[in-house]
Design a protein around this motif. Structure first.
Motif, PDB file in Angstrom:
ATOM      1  N   VAL A  89     -14.868   3.227   7.368  1.00 60.53           N
ATOM      2  CA  VAL A  89     -13.506   2.896   6.052  1.00 60.53           C
ATOM      3  C   VAL A  89     -14.411   1.854   4.997  1.00 60.53           C
ATOM      4  N   VAL A 101     -13.176   0.991   0.836  1.00 60.49           N
ATOM      5  CA  VAL A 101     -12.656  -0.139   0.206  1.00 60.49           C
ATOM      6  C   VAL A 101     -13.262  -0.571  -1.685  1.00 60.49           C
ATOM      7  N   THR A 120     -17.165  -1.936  -0.530  1.00 57.76           N
ATOM      8  CA  THR A 120     -17.676  -1.963   1.085  1.00 57.76           C
ATOM      9  C   THR A 120     -17.756  -1.565   1.729  1.00 57.76           C
ATOM     10  N   ASP A 158       0.818  -1.392   0.023  1.00 56.05           N
ATOM     11  CA  ASP A 158      -0.577   0.011  -0.043  1.00 56.05           C
ATOM     12  C   ASP A 158       0.848   1.506  -0.496  1.00 56.05           C
ATOM     13  N   ARG A 162      -8.290   2.106  -0.308  1.00 55.56           N
ATOM     14  CA  ARG A 162      -8.873   1.985   0.921  1.00 55.56           C
ATOM     15  C   ARG A 162      -8.914   3.134   1.464  1.00 55.56           C
ATOM     16  N   ARG A 215      -7.227  -1.969  -5.193  1.00 59.25           N
ATOM     17  CA  ARG A 215      -8.052  -0.954  -4.404  1.00 59.25           C
ATOM     18  C   ARG A 215      -7.062  -0.200  -3.557  1.00 59.25           C
ATOM     19  N   ARG A 260      -9.948   5.359   5.073  1.00 58.26           N
ATOM     20  CA  ARG A 260     -10.437   5.373   6.177  1.00 58.26           C
ATOM     21  C   ARG A 260     -10.747   6.669   6.747  1.00 58.26           C
TER      22      ARG A 260
END
Length: 215
Positions: A78, A80, A190, A5, A71, A69, A73
């Motif tokens: 959170v 995704v 999600t 990441d 993500r 992906r 926060r």
């Protein structure tokens, strides 16, 4: 294999949040230890309420991006998003990602700074003026206007000067452009709520209301 990441956070948010948490903790603990009567209980309720809220909006926000992906926060959620589900990344008065479903998610960790944009624009104008001065001075008739400026045309590698958060958005757009069709970058969006922060904050509100109602 999923790549490591890239992590984007707001340094000012982290510094400000850490200082504020330290101040709240110091005042709250002092009231807990040295307070009389209902003061320790009120201090406890305020700590349980304030600490999660401050942490959520300062030190928590972050954006994690890899080849598969994005993500996000945010303070209370959170999100995704596989790159295949992202339509665009938009910058205005805030930085947002837009999903194929039409949902928009703000990037709290990558705030827009109009001041930084103006500063970058001034630096860009100054750099262009210096490069122009250097080009005019190539024939030996510079008259001292381009001291310290590069001589000759600007390098092809010289890009525009950008505000830091705008550069982050450029990096994310590049990832989107190169990875949105990749098989490993497909899937569903999600969203998870940060109950680990919401629950104690709600408990602090309830305790504070009880104390005030019975006072």
């Amino acid at each position: 294999m999923t790549t490591k990441d890239r992590i984007y956070r707001s340094p000012m948010g982290i510094v400000g949040g850490t200082l504020l948490l330290a101040l709240v903790g110091w005042l709250g603990l002092d009231a807990l230890v040295n307070g009389d009567g209902r003061t320790p209980w009120l201090a406890l309720a305020m700590l349980v309420l304030i600490v999660p809220v401050v942490a959520a909006f300062t030190v928590r926000p972050a954006v994690f991006a890899n080849d598969d992906r994005l993500r996000i926060r945010n303070p209370l959620r959170v999100i995704v998003l596989p790159w295949g589900q992202v339509v665009s990344l938009r910058s205005g008065y805030s930085n947002e990602v837009i999903a194929k479903s039409g949902d928009k998610y703000q990037l709290w960790a990558v705030p827009v700074s109009l001041r930084a944009r103006k500063k970058a624009a001034r630096q860009q104008a100054r750099a262009e003026a210096e490069r122009a001065g250097g080009r005019k001075g190539r024939g030996g008739f510079g008259f001292g206007f381009g001291f310290g400026a590069p001589v000759g045309p600007a390098s092809a590698d010289d890009g525009p000067i950008r505000a830091e958060t705008d550069q982050v958005m450029d990096d994310l757009r590049e990832l989107l452009a190169t990875r949105e069709q990749a098989e490993s970058a497909q899937g569903e969006v999600t969203v998870r709520w940060a109950y680990e922060l919401i629950a104690p904050a709600v408990a602090g509100v309830v305790l504070l209301l009880v104390l005030l109602a019975t006072g």
